[in-house]
Write a protein that holds these residues in place. Structure first.
Motif, PDB file in Angstrom:
ATOM      1  N   ARG A  18       0.845  -1.186   0.000  1.00 25.76           N
ATOM      2  CA  ARG A  18       0.000   0.000   0.000  1.00 25.76           C
ATOM      3  C   ARG A  18       0.888   1.246   0.000  1.00 25.76           C
ATOM      4  O   ARG A  18       2.071   1.185   0.336  1.00 25.76           O
ATOM      5  CB  ARG A  18      -0.929   0.045   1.222  1.00 25.76           C
ATOM      6  CG  ARG A  18      -1.778  -1.188   1.438  1.00 25.76           C
ATOM      7  CD  ARG A  18      -2.813  -0.957   2.524  1.00 25.76           C
ATOM      8  NE  ARG A  18      -3.747   0.114   2.158  1.00 25.76           N
ATOM      9  CZ  ARG A  18      -4.840  -0.080   1.434  1.00 25.76           C
ATOM     10  NH1 ARG A  18      -5.142  -1.287   0.991  1.00 25.76           N
ATOM     11  NH2 ARG A  18      -5.636   0.932   1.144  1.00 25.76           N
ATOM     12  N   THR A  19       0.307   2.380  -0.359  1.00 23.58           N
ATOM     13  CA  THR A  19       1.074   3.619  -0.288  1.00 23.58           C
ATOM     14  C   THR A  19       1.367   3.988   1.159  1.00 23.58           C
ATOM     15  O   THR A  19       2.390   4.604   1.469  1.00 23.58           O
ATOM     16  CB  THR A  19       0.326   4.766  -0.980  1.00 23.58           C
ATOM     17  OG1 THR A  19      -1.006   4.849  -0.439  1.00 23.58           O
ATOM     18  CG2 THR A  19       0.249   4.535  -2.481  1.00 23.58           C
ATOM     19  N   GLY A 154      -4.127   9.809   1.720  1.00 22.28           N
ATOM     20  CA  GLY A 154      -4.224   9.303   0.355  1.00 22.28           C
ATOM     21  C   GLY A 154      -3.714   7.874   0.235  1.00 22.28           C
ATOM     22  O   GLY A 154      -2.766   7.616  -0.522  1.00 22.28           O
ATOM     23  N   ASP A 155      -4.335   6.992   0.956  1.00 21.43           N
ATOM     24  CA  ASP A 155      -3.889   5.600   0.988  1.00 21.43           C
ATOM     25  C   ASP A 155      -4.610   4.778  -0.075  1.00 21.43           C
ATOM     26  O   ASP A 155      -5.805   4.957  -0.315  1.00 21.43           O
ATOM     27  CB  ASP A 155      -4.166   5.017   2.374  1.00 21.43           C
ATOM     28  CG  ASP A 155      -3.607   3.620   2.533  1.00 21.43           C
ATOM     29  OD1 ASP A 155      -2.613   3.295   1.850  1.00 21.43           O
ATOM     30  OD2 ASP A 155      -4.166   2.847   3.331  1.00 21.43           O
ATOM     31  N   ARG A 156      -3.867   3.895  -0.708  1.00 23.09           N
ATOM     32  CA  ARG A 156      -4.446   2.989  -1.707  1.00 23.09           C
ATOM     33  C   ARG A 156      -3.513   1.800  -1.884  1.00 23.09           C
ATOM     34  O   ARG A 156      -2.312   1.878  -1.567  1.00 23.09           O
ATOM     35  CB  ARG A 156      -4.627   3.694  -3.046  1.00 23.09           C
ATOM     36  CG  ARG A 156      -3.314   4.179  -3.645  1.00 23.09           C
ATOM     37  CD  ARG A 156      -3.448   4.695  -5.060  1.00 23.09           C
ATOM     38  NE  ARG A 156      -2.180   5.212  -5.577  1.00 23.09           N
ATOM     39  CZ  ARG A 156      -1.189   4.430  -6.041  1.00 23.09           C
ATOM     40  NH1 ARG A 156      -1.322   3.103  -6.056  1.00 23.09           N
ATOM     41  NH2 ARG A 156      -0.068   4.980  -6.507  1.00 23.09           N
ATOM     42  N   PRO A 157      -4.024   0.690  -2.395  1.00 25.55           N
ATOM     43  CA  PRO A 157      -3.131  -0.439  -2.704  1.00 25.55           C
ATOM     44  C   PRO A 157      -2.211  -0.074  -3.864  1.00 25.55           C
ATOM     45  O   PRO A 157      -2.612   0.639  -4.793  1.00 25.55           O
ATOM     46  CB  PRO A 157      -4.099  -1.558  -3.110  1.00 25.55           C
ATOM     47  CG  PRO A 157      -5.443  -1.131  -2.611  1.00 25.55           C
ATOM     48  CD  PRO A 157      -5.441   0.356  -2.629  1.00 25.55           C
ATOM     49  N   THR A 158      -0.974  -0.508  -3.815  1.00 26.36           N
ATOM     50  CA  THR A 158      -0.091  -0.329  -4.969  1.00 26.36           C
ATOM     51  C   THR A 158      -0.457  -1.375  -6.021  1.00 26.36           C
ATOM     52  O   THR A 158      -0.926  -2.464  -5.700  1.00 26.36           O
ATOM     53  CB  THR A 158       1.383  -0.487  -4.571  1.00 26.36           C
ATOM     54  OG1 THR A 158       1.580  -1.780  -3.978  1.00 26.36           O
ATOM     55  CG2 THR A 158       1.796   0.588  -3.583  1.00 26.36           C
ATOM     56  N   THR A 159      -0.246  -1.031  -7.267  1.00 26.46           N
ATOM     57  CA  THR A 159      -0.596  -1.960  -8.345  1.00 26.46           C
ATOM     58  C   THR A 159       0.578  -2.885  -8.658  1.00 26.46           C
ATOM     59  O   THR A 159       1.741  -2.576  -8.349  1.00 26.46           O
ATOM     60  CB  THR A 159      -0.981  -1.183  -9.606  1.00 26.46           C
ATOM     61  OG1 THR A 159       0.178  -0.488 -10.096  1.00 26.46           O
ATOM     62  CG2 THR A 159      -2.086  -0.187  -9.324  1.00 26.46           C
ATOM     63  N   ASN A 237      -8.446   8.991   7.403  1.00 22.00           N
ATOM     64  CA  ASN A 237      -9.725   9.004   6.698  1.00 22.00           C
ATOM     65  C   ASN A 237     -10.859   8.464   7.552  1.00 22.00           C
ATOM     66  O   ASN A 237     -12.036   8.621   7.200  1.00 22.00           O
ATOM     67  CB  ASN A 237      -9.640   8.166   5.419  1.00 22.00           C
ATOM     68  CG  ASN A 237      -8.701   8.764   4.395  1.00 22.00           C
ATOM     69  OD1 ASN A 237      -8.477   9.974   4.361  1.00 22.00           O
ATOM     70  ND2 ASN A 237      -8.129   7.912   3.555  1.00 22.00           N
TER      71      ASN A 237
END
Length: 439
Positions: A18-19, A154-159, A237
């Motif tokens: 994740r970021t 701004g968290d998200r899974p990395t691709t 968040n």
């Protein structure tokens, strides 16, 4: 902190999931780095230092620990600032019959399902704890003294594609890290130079609050009245949704006392409570390790620092030969990754050790004049910063109102300051001189 920045510069990890990675991923990364550089066998785990005393005749540190006693030519204290929990002095807290735990000493065996939980504090620990426990607890009362400014995460899974690019082209990940660093450094303009640069950040935080907290009464309770950055800016968040939940309550009346099964606030309201979670921070301006380190004249570091912590470059203290500090006074940051500062300090201490080896020194010690000059530098650069004039009190300041915690400028300037050893600010004795004194 973003994973690509909150990691060692010499050991990038192209496989962050994740970021903003979570504790298990960060812990696994640290273990992997330790194994990669084969340093585990140089550690004694589960040991607490109980005292460290300088033996001036032998030019050695005598270190006592729960794992045994040691003698060392050089002592490096890497105890850090956010290590020793601070417990609140609330009337009746010792009488509480339920479970009490500090956020930094979590009882993983205790099941909070259905519990009436009281969380004391609204800082960086609380905004992680409350969203995690609110869904399972029967109720959560958050006792707030000062509301924090919170910005979105701004968290998200990395691709898979990102991870593949990082593995094949490490320079790309390095560039991303550099961009993250530059973005964080921009905050220094507002925090330490001109507060007008903080206006967009404060607007972002206020918009985040207004979008996530619809109840006007609650929104008023959790809206700060000080300039953003005066206290630590928090990133979340799920904090506002958690405290807005039907089983959650923000309490601002202040705690009057704690009884065996309840918390009583100053407005006379008594709230039944099963578990107390103390998210009350750490000893930062009164480091407990300082009480355990004794220098040449028989005084502890805490006694020397009675009027405020003072060092040379956050790393050395006059009267304490061959002692170096990591994450010492005025090395903390409120806007970017501490890893950058730690790496800068480690390099500085390494150069001091190299000087000792090259010059054949038995001791190396900074001078009182050098640390006084450094104190004046910190005081000068702290003037006009948001931490001294932002309208809040914080753990950044000591009991005298002095900034003894944060580096009050751009972090690249700290790295420049520690890039070389300021040898002129140190005095040393050679091994030969030591032998002559002993004779």
């Amino acid at each position: 902190m973003q994973s690509n920045l909150y990691s060692f510069s010499f050991a990038p990890n192209p496989d962050w999931p994740r970021t903003y990675s979570e504790q298990p991923e960060i812990f696994a990364y640290l273990r992997d780095v330790a194994d990669r550089y084969d340093v585990r066998d140089r550690h004694v785990f589960g040991a607490e230092v109980t005292s460290a005393t300088w033996d001036d005749a032998a030019r050695r540190w005598e270190v006592s620990t729960t794992a045994g006693d040691f003698r060392a030519a050089v002592l490096v204290s890497a105890a850090g600032a956010l290590a020793d929990p601070s417990y609140p002095d609330i009337p009746g807290i010792d009488s509480f019959a339920g479970t009490v735990m500090h956020s930094a000493r979590w009882d993983h065996e205790h099941d909070l399902t259905g519990d009436r939980v009281a969380v004391v504090g609204t800082g960086a620990s609380a905004i992680q704890v409350v969203p995690a426990i609110q869904p399972v607890a029967g109720s959560v009362a958050v006792y707030q003294r000062t509301p924090p400014w919170v910005i979105p995460r701004g968290d998200r899974p990395t691709t898979a594609a990102e991870r593949a690019v990082y593995r094949r082209f490490p320079a790309v990940q390095k560039a991303v890290r550099g961009a993250l660093y530059a973005g964080r450094e921009f905050l220094v303009f507002g925090m330490a130079k001109d507060r007008r640069f903080l206006a967009p950040v404060q607007k972002l935080a206020r918009t985040h609050l207004e979008r996530q907290v619809r109840d006007p009464q609650l929104r008023a309770q959790v809206t700060p009245d000080y300039t953003i950055g005066c206290k630590r800016i928090l990133i979340s968040n799920d904090w506002y949704p958690a405290i807005s939940a039907p089983n959650a309550e923000v309490v601002t009346a202040g705690i009057a006392e704690i009884r065996p099964h309840s918390v009583v606030t100053r407005d006379g309201v008594e709230r039944p409570t099963d578990t107390l979670v103390l998210a009350t921070g750490f000893h930062v301006t009164d480091l407990p390790i300082a009480h355990r380190i004794t220098g040449r004249d028989g005084r502890t570091l805490a006694e020397v620092w009675a009027d405020g912590m003072v060092t040379n470059r956050g790393s050395a203290v006059a009267g304490f030969p061959n002692l170096f500090l990591l994450v010492g006074p005025n090395v903390g940051v409120g806007h970017t990754s501490m890893v950058y500062m730690i790496e800068s300090q480690v390099a500085y201490v390494g150069r001091a050790l190299q000087a000792m080896a090259t010059e054949g020194l038995a001791t190396l010690e900074t001078t009182p004049a050098a640390q006084e000059a450094y104190r004046e530098l910190i005081a000068e650069r702290s003037q006009g910063t948001v931490w001294l004039g932002g309208g809040c009190g914080s753990w950044y300041l000591d009991r005298h109102g002095h900034n003894t915690t944060l580096w009050p400028d751009f972090t690249f300037l700290f790295r420049r300051l520690t890039r070389t050893l300021d040898r002129e600010n140190y005095v040393g004795t050679t091994a030969r001189e030591t032998a002559e004194v002993a004779a």
